[in-house]
Design an enzyme around this catalytic site. Structure first.
Site, mmCIF file in Angstrom:
data_model
loop_
_atom_site.group_PDB
_atom_site.id
_atom_site.type_symbol
_atom_site.label_atom_id
_atom_site.label_comp_id
_atom_site.label_asym_id
_atom_site.label_seq_id
_atom_site.Cartn_x
_atom_site.Cartn_y
_atom_site.Cartn_z
ATOM 1 N N GLY A 48 0.719 -1.410 -0.011
ATOM 2 C CA GLY A 48 0.006 0.169 0.064
ATOM 3 C C GLY A 48 0.769 1.197 -0.153
ATOM 4 O O GLY A 48 0.408 2.222 -0.156
ATOM 5 N N CYS A 257 -27.490 -9.169 -16.135
ATOM 6 C CA CYS A 257 -27.045 -8.985 -17.478
ATOM 7 C C CYS A 257 -27.886 -9.461 -18.628
ATOM 8 O O CYS A 257 -28.537 -10.632 -18.580
ATOM 9 C CB CYS A 257 -25.645 -9.532 -17.539
ATOM 10 S SG CYS A 257 -24.963 -9.743 -19.281
ATOM 11 N N CYS A 260 -26.047 -12.466 -20.310
ATOM 12 C CA CYS A 260 -25.697 -13.552 -19.942
ATOM 13 C C CYS A 260 -26.498 -14.089 -18.785
ATOM 14 O O CYS A 260 -26.423 -15.098 -18.182
ATOM 15 C CB CYS A 260 -24.448 -13.862 -19.520
ATOM 16 S SG CYS A 260 -23.684 -13.089 -18.371
ATOM 17 N N CYS A 282 -22.646 -7.217 -18.990
ATOM 18 C CA CYS A 282 -21.305 -7.437 -18.182
ATOM 19 C C CYS A 282 -20.295 -6.587 -18.591
ATOM 20 O O CYS A 282 -20.155 -6.530 -19.885
ATOM 21 C CB CYS A 282 -20.828 -8.861 -18.398
ATOM 22 S SG CYS A 282 -21.970 -10.135 -17.351
ATOM 23 N N CYS A 288 -18.346 -12.888 -19.708
ATOM 24 C CA CYS A 288 -19.956 -12.774 -20.215
ATOM 25 C C CYS A 288 -20.082 -13.545 -21.334
ATOM 26 O O CYS A 288 -20.959 -14.548 -21.358
ATOM 27 C CB CYS A 288 -20.344 -11.542 -20.653
ATOM 28 S SG CYS A 288 -21.917 -11.204 -21.015
#
Lengths: 312, 240, 258
Positions: A48, A257, A260, A282, A288
């Site tokens: 980080g 979606c 899909c 998606c 997808c």
């Protein structure tokens, strides 16, 4: 010293390097790659923490992912298989250009399949498929400093990081709730890495924040213009900042979606005609397509390849 | 028991003068060789013509004016403190616990009600707010300050009204030594009598009182002894 | 309350090259005590405040502070982390210019809540209700909690700055001309508020001011500074009613009587 010995020395260094009119492997010279790798190692050692590095000029403008590209160039080997996404898609201009860049300068294999890739460079999204231990995700970061808009002085933000003086970060979230009734930040959502450094996950939607936590793959972040590299090593704790009574919530979508039928993915709005028609699909195109190939269907699914964009 | 043991205040050879630097270091001697004592339950009145330094003596004992020479010893519990050399922090403590002072003029604090101004010294001595405010009300009532004024800041009060607030503020707490600088100056006969009663109560409770009273009638009724300040007049010895 | 001083300045001096910021300053400050430092611009009082609050290092001498754990530490020896922690918990600093002590674009609630969040408060509702309590204590309508101080009046800003500082119950406050630039009536309200909060919370305060009326109303003790040195010190009413030094007499005689 005459010029001759210098030329001899120079050609000795270049021996085994690129020939006339060729690029070095993955464009950057070996010294630069070593410098970047050192920065990456330090970043991994201090999860980080933003490590400064001597960012190079790249043959593309800032904002096109020059930080991510340098990180990718530094870690890429001849056996790697590279995937590049912009938003979640492999076929947008930025993704196509970067993929072509490395295909040409490194000659590595490229792919659009998440599970096939060993290195994935991304501008926004984290693929829906969980990263494996043998995969590296490289983020292109425009502004690495999460405190920037609260405290403009770089000298001060560095001290704040050093002292973990992060009260200000919560002031920002407090202001969001006071103004909007909830934490309105939907991307660039700040996280705390391994309980120590507050980090900006770049413009990823907050939907993806939970995927960073305890992730098996290595996550590297490169900011070219700002000359910073940072990292989340595998299996590192990444917590989105929040309040006890206003806990972090990933973006939610009302509909599945359209292609899909997935209900657990990040969706993009796609305009389908000039009469206001639209659909939500998606954002991760590979995911997808995978789902559709294995028989999942949304209400606008059309059989055949490249369904996306052909719905009209 | 000797008088030494019951003396609450003892001044020894106290001297005071002012040097006015803005007027070329003009020296104004005020008093010299001031020596007297005040015992518990006794009211000593400073006498003599005005301008002779009576108020200055009170102010020195309160720590408001600095003492040039000599000592002003105050019994504080089992301890004897010399006001002339006490640290500021000690003086602040003495003012809370031991020395009360009613000045000629009330220094009003913006936005604080008369009742709260009166209650404050009692609360500083540890009395609860409710009790202190009740006691403040009693005193203000006894001094005939109309109740409608209690909740107002006294800045706009008349001189007599302000003086009664000041007196109540001085009498509410339990100070073993009470300094009174003409507390009755702007009061009518009825309220002068109330103050005489308050002083008598304090004396009965064992408070040592050192005061200045121009009103002869009041002076006669409260004074146990009169110390003539004319005898302490300084004669230009403090020139700088 | 302890009978040990909270803050001790020992023979403090600060030089800027050959120029004297302040010198030979020493005093003790106890809990509940308000010390006024008075003097004209350039007398060294602001330099002194910076030394006392650890914002600059003395050329000579030291500043000792008794921490909450009872241990007395030299301010200079504190790490930056410790110093910052002090500044958001045990110390407060009220600036003359509210913009220097507030985040002008952040709501009143966020301004007050910042210290709480810095020390680990993570419950929005509790932070907000604590902020409301403090806005009320400094006489700002809690309904204005979501407004930013840039829309507040000067007096309100100053009161907000005070709330922002007091929310963690500090033991020591530094104030730099807290009423400077305010209208007289606004000053009076602020002074009264400060006086009461200081008394209620038993705060120790070092207040720097050129305004003797502020010193009279707020402080127990006073230090008069001139050309970097303390020329007179004592009980506030003693110094103001019986000033000895020529300069102090000049200052006192310069006050307008009303």
């Amino acid at each position: 010293m005459t010029l001759e010995p210098m030329r001899a020395a120079a050609s000795a260094v270049l021996e085994g390097g690129p020939g006339e009119g060729e690029y070095n492997f993955a464009y950057l010279d070996e010294q630069t790659k070593r410098m970047i790798r050192r920065a990456i190692l330090k970043a991994i050692a201090i999860p980080g923490y933003q490590v400064p590095f001597a960012s190079r000029d790249m043959p593309m403008p800032y904002g096109w992912g020059t930080g991510g590209i340098q990180v990718t160039a530094a870690i890429l080997g001849p056996d790697d298989r590279l995937k590049v996404i912009d938003q979640g898609a492999d076929d947008t201009t930025n993704a196509v250009s970067i993929r072509a860049f490395f295909a040409r300068t490194a000659g590595v294999e490229t792919t659009t399949r998440t599970h096939e890739a060993s290195v994935i460079q991304t501008r926004h999204r984290i693929p829906e498929l969980a990263l494996g231990a043998d995969q590296v995700l490289v983020y292109q970061v425009p502004i690495p400093e999460p405190l920037r808009f609260l405290e403009p002085r770089e000298t001060e933000t560095r001290v704040m990081h050093a002292l973990a003086d992060y009260g200000l970060m919560h002031v920002k979230l407090y202001e969001d709730i006071a103004t909007h009734g909830h934490i309105a930040k939907t991307y660039d959502y700040p996280v705390k890495v391994e309980g120590r450094y507050v980090m900006d996950p770049s413009p990823t939607p907050k939907f993806d924040n939970p995927k960073m936590d305890n992730c098996a793959g290595l996550q590297l972040f490169g900011a070219g213009r700002e000359k910073r590299i940072y990292a989340i090593p595998p299996f590192t704790s990444v917590k989105s900042l929040d309040f006890e009574d206003y806990p972090f919530e990933p973006n939610k979508f009302d509909a599945p979606c359209a292609l899909c039928g997935a209900t657990d993915t990040y969706l993009d709005e796609v305009i389908t005609d000039d009469r206001g028609g639209r659909m939500f699909v998606c954002s991760d195109t590979d995911h997808c397509e995978d789902r559709q190939a294995s028989g999942h269907r949304g209400h606008l699914h059309v059989d055949g390849p490249a369904a996306r964009g052909t719905v009209a | 028991m000797t008088t030494e043991q019951t003396a609450i205040l003892r001044l020894r050879d106290v001297a005071k003068g002012f040097v006015i630097h803005l007027q070329g270091g003009l020296a104004i001697p005020v008093v010299a060789n001031v020596s007297f004592e005040v015992r518990a339950g006794e009211c000593v009145v400073l006498g003599g013509p005005s301008g002779i330094g009576k108020s200055s003596i009170l102010k020195m004992v309160y720590g408001n004016y600095r003492i040039d020479r000599g000592e002003a010893l105050v019994a504080d519990g089992g301890e004897v403190v010399d006001i002339a050399s006490a640290m500021p922090r000690r003086l602040i403590g003495l003012r809370r616990t031991t020395i009360g002072y009613v000045s000629q003029f009330l220094r009003a604090i913006p936005r604080v009600s008369a009742r709260d101004i009166v209650a404050e010294p009692a609360m500083a001595q540890g009395m609860g707010e409710v009790e202190a405010r009740a006691k403040a009300g009693e005193l203000l009532a006894r001094l005939n300050l109309p109740e409608r004024l209690w909740s107002l800041p006294p800045a706009t009060f008349s001189g007599g009204e302000q003086q009664r607030v000041n007196i109540a503020r001085g009498f509410i707490a339990e100070h073993p030594l009470l300094l009174l600088d003409e507390p009755t100056a702007s009061l009518d006969a009825v309220n002068r009598a109330v103050v005489v009663g308050l002083i008598a109560d304090k004396k009965a409770a064992g408070t040592a009182i050192l005061g200045i009273f121009h009103d002869e009638d009041v002076r006669e009724r409260v004074a146990d002894r009169i110390v003539d300040v004319s005898g302490f007049a300084a004669h230009g010895e403090a020139a700088a | 309350m302890s009978d040990q001083p909270l803050l001790v300045a020992e023979d403090l001096a600060k030089y800027f090259g050959a120029r004297v910021g302040c010198r030979e300053v020493g005093f003790e400050l106890y809990e509940g005590e308000v010390l006024a430092v008075v003097g004209e611009s350039g007398s060294g009082k602001s330099t002194l405040l910076r030394l006392l609050s650890g914002q600059s290092e003395p050329t000579r001498g030291r500043v000792m502070y008794r921490m909450r754990d009872g241990v007395t530490r030299d301010i200079v020896s504190l790490s930056e982390a410790e110093r910052r922690f002090l500044f958001r918990t045990d110390w407060g600093f009220v600036h003359q210019d509210a913009a220097a002590g507030l985040r002008m674009g952040v709501s009143a609630g966020g301004n007050v809540g910042e210290r709480l969040m810095a020390v680990g408060w993570r419950h929005y509702g509790k932070i907000r209700s604590e902020a409301e309590t403090w806005l009320e204590r400094v006489e700002i309508d809690p309904a204005r909690i979501d407004e930013a101080p840039k829309v507040f009046s000067g007096g309100m800003r100053q009161r907000l700055q005070i709330a922002r500082n007091l929310v963690t119950s500090p033991r020591l406050m530094f104030m730099d001309e807290p009423t400077g630039g305010l209208d007289v009536s606004v000053q009076a309200r602020l002074l009264d508020l400060l006086r009461r909060l200081v008394a209620d919370m038993g705060l120790a305060v070092v207040v720097v001011t050129h305004d003797l009326a502020v010193a009279r109303l707020l402080s127990h003790r006073i230090m008069v500074m001139k050309e970097g040195r303390v020329i007179e010190t004592g009980l506030t009413d003693q110094v103001l009613d019986d000033p000895r030094e020529p300069y102090t007499q000049l200052l006192v005689s310069s006050i307008l009587q009303v």
